[in-house]
Design a protein around this motif. Structure first.
Motif, PDB file in Angstrom:
ATOM      1  N   ILE A   1       0.849  -1.190   0.000  1.00  0.00           N
ATOM      2  CA  ILE A   1       0.000   0.000   0.000  1.00  0.00           C
ATOM      3  C   ILE A   1       0.883   1.236   0.000  1.00  0.00           C
ATOM      4  O   ILE A   1       1.686   1.432   0.914  1.00  0.00           O
ATOM      5  CB  ILE A   1      -0.933   0.020   1.241  1.00  0.00           C
ATOM      6  N   GLN A   2       0.786   2.028  -1.052  1.00  0.00           N
ATOM      7  CA  GLN A   2       1.536   3.288  -1.102  1.00  0.00           C
ATOM      8  C   GLN A   2       0.579   4.388  -0.695  1.00  0.00           C
ATOM      9  O   GLN A   2      -0.208   4.860  -1.506  1.00  0.00           O
ATOM     10  CB  GLN A   2       2.085   3.521  -2.512  1.00  0.00           C
ATOM     11  N   ALA A   3       0.677   4.771   0.567  1.00  0.00           N
ATOM     12  CA  ALA A   3      -0.341   5.666   1.119  1.00  0.00           C
ATOM     13  C   ALA A   3       0.167   7.093   1.206  1.00  0.00           C
ATOM     14  O   ALA A   3       1.355   7.326   1.419  1.00  0.00           O
ATOM     15  CB  ALA A   3      -0.750   5.176   2.498  1.00  0.00           C
ATOM     16  N   ASN A   4      -0.741   8.046   1.031  1.00  0.00           N
ATOM     17  CA  ASN A   4      -0.363   9.441   1.257  1.00  0.00           C
ATOM     18  C   ASN A   4      -0.976   9.927   2.572  1.00  0.00           C
ATOM     19  O   ASN A   4      -1.677   9.188   3.259  1.00  0.00           O
ATOM     20  CB  ASN A   4      -0.756  10.316   0.061  1.00  0.00           C
ATOM     21  N   VAL A   5      -0.708  11.187   2.858  1.00  0.00           N
ATOM     22  CA  VAL A   5      -1.060  11.730   4.160  1.00  0.00           C
ATOM     23  C   VAL A   5      -2.591  11.810   4.366  1.00  0.00           C
ATOM     24  O   VAL A   5      -3.073  11.913   5.490  1.00  0.00           O
ATOM     25  CB  VAL A   5      -0.373  13.101   4.342  1.00  0.00           C
ATOM     26  N   ASN A   6      -3.338  11.716   3.268  1.00  0.00           N
ATOM     27  CA  ASN A   6      -4.802  11.767   3.401  1.00  0.00           C
ATOM     28  C   ASN A   6      -5.376  10.524   4.071  1.00  0.00           C
ATOM     29  O   ASN A   6      -6.492  10.560   4.591  1.00  0.00           O
ATOM     30  CB  ASN A   6      -5.455  11.914   2.025  1.00  0.00           C
TER      31      ASN A   6
ATOM     32  N   VAL B   1       4.004   7.147   2.822  1.00  0.00           N
ATOM     33  CA  VAL B   1       4.628   5.966   3.414  1.00  0.00           C
ATOM     34  C   VAL B   1       4.197   4.722   2.644  1.00  0.00           C
ATOM     35  O   VAL B   1       3.207   4.747   1.920  1.00  0.00           O
ATOM     36  CB  VAL B   1       4.252   5.788   4.908  1.00  0.00           C
ATOM     37  N   GLN B   2       4.966   3.662   2.808  1.00  0.00           N
ATOM     38  CA  GLN B   2       4.590   2.408   2.153  1.00  0.00           C
ATOM     39  C   GLN B   2       4.412   1.316   3.193  1.00  0.00           C
ATOM     40  O   GLN B   2       5.233   1.168   4.097  1.00  0.00           O
ATOM     41  CB  GLN B   2       5.688   2.028   1.160  1.00  0.00           C
ATOM     42  N   LEU B   3       3.330   0.560   3.036  1.00  0.00           N
ATOM     43  CA  LEU B   3       3.071  -0.554   3.955  1.00  0.00           C
ATOM     44  C   LEU B   3       3.110  -1.854   3.169  1.00  0.00           C
ATOM     45  O   LEU B   3       2.468  -1.965   2.126  1.00  0.00           O
ATOM     46  CB  LEU B   3       1.688  -0.382   4.585  1.00  0.00           C
ATOM     47  N   ASN B   4       3.880  -2.814   3.651  1.00  0.00           N
ATOM     48  CA  ASN B   4       3.974  -4.106   2.980  1.00  0.00           C
ATOM     49  C   ASN B   4       3.607  -5.214   3.936  1.00  0.00           C
ATOM     50  O   ASN B   4       4.057  -5.207   5.082  1.00  0.00           O
ATOM     51  CB  ASN B   4       5.405  -4.369   2.499  1.00  0.00           C
ATOM     52  N   LYS B   5       2.846  -6.173   3.422  1.00  0.00           N
ATOM     53  CA  LYS B   5       2.597  -7.339   4.251  1.00  0.00           C
ATOM     54  C   LYS B   5       3.376  -8.520   3.695  1.00  0.00           C
ATOM     55  O   LYS B   5       3.297  -8.822   2.507  1.00  0.00           O
ATOM     56  CB  LYS B   5       1.120  -7.686   4.291  1.00  0.00           C
TER      57      LYS B   5
ATOM     58  N   TRP C   1       3.440  -7.144   9.097  1.00  0.00           N
ATOM     59  CA  TRP C   1       3.405  -5.866   8.385  1.00  0.00           C
ATOM     60  C   TRP C   1       4.698  -5.078   8.571  1.00  0.00           C
ATOM     61  O   TRP C   1       5.247  -5.042   9.665  1.00  0.00           O
ATOM     62  CB  TRP C   1       2.224  -5.028   8.869  1.00  0.00           C
ATOM     63  N   TRP C   2       5.136  -4.449   7.497  1.00  0.00           N
ATOM     64  CA  TRP C   2       6.369  -3.664   7.527  1.00  0.00           C
ATOM     65  C   TRP C   2       6.124  -2.275   6.943  1.00  0.00           C
ATOM     66  O   TRP C   2       5.320  -2.113   6.034  1.00  0.00           O
ATOM     67  CB  TRP C   2       7.469  -4.352   6.717  1.00  0.00           C
ATOM     68  N   LEU C   3       6.860  -1.324   7.463  1.00  0.00           N
ATOM     69  CA  LEU C   3       6.689   0.061   7.046  1.00  0.00           C
ATOM     70  C   LEU C   3       7.969   0.552   6.370  1.00  0.00           C
ATOM     71  O   LEU C   3       9.075   0.217   6.784  1.00  0.00           O
ATOM     72  CB  LEU C   3       6.397   0.904   8.302  1.00  0.00           C
ATOM     73  N   THR C   4       7.803   1.341   5.306  1.00  0.00           N
ATOM     74  CA  THR C   4       8.949   2.002   4.684  1.00  0.00           C
ATOM     75  C   THR C   4       8.738   3.509   4.748  1.00  0.00           C
ATOM     76  O   THR C   4       7.694   4.004   4.323  1.00  0.00           O
ATOM     77  CB  THR C   4       9.113   1.566   3.214  1.00  0.00           C
ATOM     78  N   LEU C   5       9.708   4.206   5.311  1.00  0.00           N
ATOM     79  CA  LEU C   5       9.660   5.667   5.347  1.00  0.00           C
ATOM     80  C   LEU C   5      10.684   6.203   4.351  1.00  0.00           C
ATOM     81  O   LEU C   5      11.596   5.489   3.943  1.00  0.00           O
ATOM     82  CB  LEU C   5      10.003   6.180   6.755  1.00  0.00           C
ATOM     83  N   SER C   6      10.553   7.451   3.984  1.00  0.00           N
ATOM     84  CA  SER C   6      11.555   8.023   3.080  1.00  0.00           C
ATOM     85  C   SER C   6      11.818   9.482   3.424  1.00  0.00           C
ATOM     86  O   SER C   6      11.012  10.121   4.103  1.00  0.00           O
ATOM     87  CB  SER C   6      11.082   7.898   1.636  1.00  0.00           C
ATOM     88  N   TYR C   7      12.971   9.975   2.981  1.00  0.00           N
ATOM     89  CA  TYR C   7      13.284  11.395   3.158  1.00  0.00           C
ATOM     90  C   TYR C   7      14.031  11.879   1.932  1.00  0.00           C
ATOM     91  O   TYR C   7      14.605  11.078   1.194  1.00  0.00           O
ATOM     92  CB  TYR C   7      14.115  11.621   4.432  1.00  0.00           C
TER      93      TYR C   7
END
Ligand SMILES: [Zn+2]
Length: 470
Positions: free
Chosen positions: A141-146, A202-206, A211-217
């Protein structure tokens, strides 16, 4: 539908690069929350798939398309699904288009050789096999702040809270995030010792294990290469992951990696046999043919590639890089020994890794055309498959120049960086015509010299290959 070539970065020009911090585990402090996330994914993914199919078959990908399919998801989640689908479909279409272009050029080349009567025995006419629409297999899931907000946790032992809009509109899932020391370090700017601003997407992967989270900068890197810095050409391949125009090799798929791949293939073959056998006997629950060791192997090859690229950059400070625009046809040619999946996942990883290493180090790296880079002689420009007596050797049948095949290719690649004439060529046929016209020029220049050395005159006059030139 080719992507427009980006302007070459100038020295001192800031480039924004996005870095990912991966493998942040979502804590199972409250399993109910992750179950709610599962339920969300269960509705979200089929919706993404519907739009992927739509964007691949009927409509051009459009991130802002009006909602079409019914879903229990909120409007915001629906938007996120459309955006994610548009991204997937766009990259599928670009790759398919590139592959089709390669096929058309392969076919042109085949027809040309057929007309000339220079086809190698056993060469088959290139055939086009239409691509399947991509199927989403993994939960991503490639989610945005909304729909997903990352908030710093002030009052707990956790570092952040993920606030996820749930399937049930009125509810919000609060999932705690705890960073490891490694993640914290990655998210701290070493110059200021402050937290880096984290991107809001952010990206959420199962995966099997949760579940795992990917953050970016984002980081701004300034290009350091001088415009007249020495050009190093890089050829990529299987026997040597990288070969530079100054004659160094980095990494290889042969040896240990190849052994592992063989073992893995054998294992999958046995599993397949077992499946077929069980099926005959009417067994309904069949063992899966997907292989974990295969996935591990791919990860391992990627690590090896990353290491090779890293060492190559470390050993070449203060240069600028030219590397190949790898086409599917070139990859096919370079990787006959590998199966389709490995080919796709690994060779394509090499140029990406080169671009990434260059960007983060502020080194200028430019993609150049790969057409005929392995068949053209870097001395006299004579271009012919026969210049490659075997996979490893380059031996020009006209001027006799002999070297390692990958080295010859990387020298060609380096020379193409400032070669505007070649850059302007629209097809492989044009590239070949240009190279052979340069060979003609080389012959003329040489015959002036050879007047004083008549002994060498017979060099090309007697060559059978010189008749099909020009
Ligand atoms: Zn030559």
């Amino acid at each position: 539908m080719r992507k427009q070539r980006r302007k070459r970065a100038k020295k001192g020009e800031p480039q924004r690069i996005t870095k990912a911090v991966t493998h942040i585990r979502l804590a199972e402090t409250n399993p109910g929350k992750l179950t709610a996330l599962d339920q969300l994914a269960h509705v979200f993914l089929p919706l993404v798939q519907q739009y992927v199919t739509l964007f691949c078959t009927e409509e051009p990908p459009d991130k802002f398309r009006d909602a079409l399919f019914p879903t229990p998801l909120s409007e915001r989640w629906h938007r996120v699904a459309i955006q994610q689908a548009a991204g997937i479909a766009q990259s599928w279409r670009t790759n398919r288009e590139q592959a089709y272009q390669d096929y058309v050029e392969d076919l042109q080349e085949y027809r040309e050789q057929e007309a000339e009567g220079t086809l190698d025995e056993g060469t088959k006419e290139p055939a086009w096999c239409e691509w399947d629409v991509p199927t989403l297999r993994q939960t991503c899931i490639q989610a945005n702040v909304n729909v997903v907000k990352l908030e710093v946790s002030e009052d707990s032992s956790f570092d952040y809270w993920l606030k996820i809009s749930a399937l049930d509109f009125r509810k919000q899932l609060l999932v705690p995030v705890k960073l490891s020391g490694y993640h914290k370090e990655a998210l701290t700017d070493p110059k200021t010792n402050k937290h880096r601003p984290i991107n809001s997407s952010v990206q959420l992967n199962k995966r099997e294990d949760g579940w795992w989270l990917t953050l970016s900068y984002d980081e701004v890197v300034t290009v350091q290469s001088e415009p007249d810095a020495q050009v190093i050409g890089i050829d990529v391949g299987i026997a040597n992951f990288l070969t530079t125009s100054d004659g160094r090799h980095y990494g290889t798929f042969h040896g240990k990696l190849r052994e592992r791949q063989k073992r893995d293939r054998e294992k999958r073959r046995r599993k397949g046999k077992l499946r077929a056998c069980l099926k005959k006997k009417g067994v309904e629950q069949l063992p899966s043919t997907s292989s974990n060791s295969g996935q591990r192997l791919i990860r391992h090859v990627r690590q090896e590639i990353n290491r090779a690229v890293n060492v190559c950059f470390n050993e070449h400070p203060d240069v600028q890089i030219a590397y190949e625009q790898l086409s599917v046809a070139t990859m096919k040619h370079k990787a006959r020994a590998m199966n389709a999946y490995m080919r796709a996942s690994n060779l394509a990883h090499l140029p990406k890794q080169i671009a990434w290493n260059a960007a983060k180090r502020g080194v200028r790296a430019t993609k150049v055309k790969s057409a005929y880079s392995s068949q053209a002689c870097s001395v006299c420009h004579y271009t012919d498959r026969k210049n490659r007596p075997d996979q490893q050797t380059f031996c020009c049948i006209i001027c006799q120049f002999t070297t390692h095949a990958d080295r010859n290719a990387s020298v060609n690649i380096a020379a193409r960086l400032h070669d505007e004439e070649l850059r302007a060529c629209g097809s492989r046929v044009e590239v070949k015509a240009l190279l052979l016209s340069r060979h003609e020029q080389w012959k003329q220049q040489c015959s002036l010299v050879v007047v004083q050395a008549p002994v060498q005159l017979g060099l090309w006059a007697s060559s059978p290959a010189s008749t099909d030139v020009g």
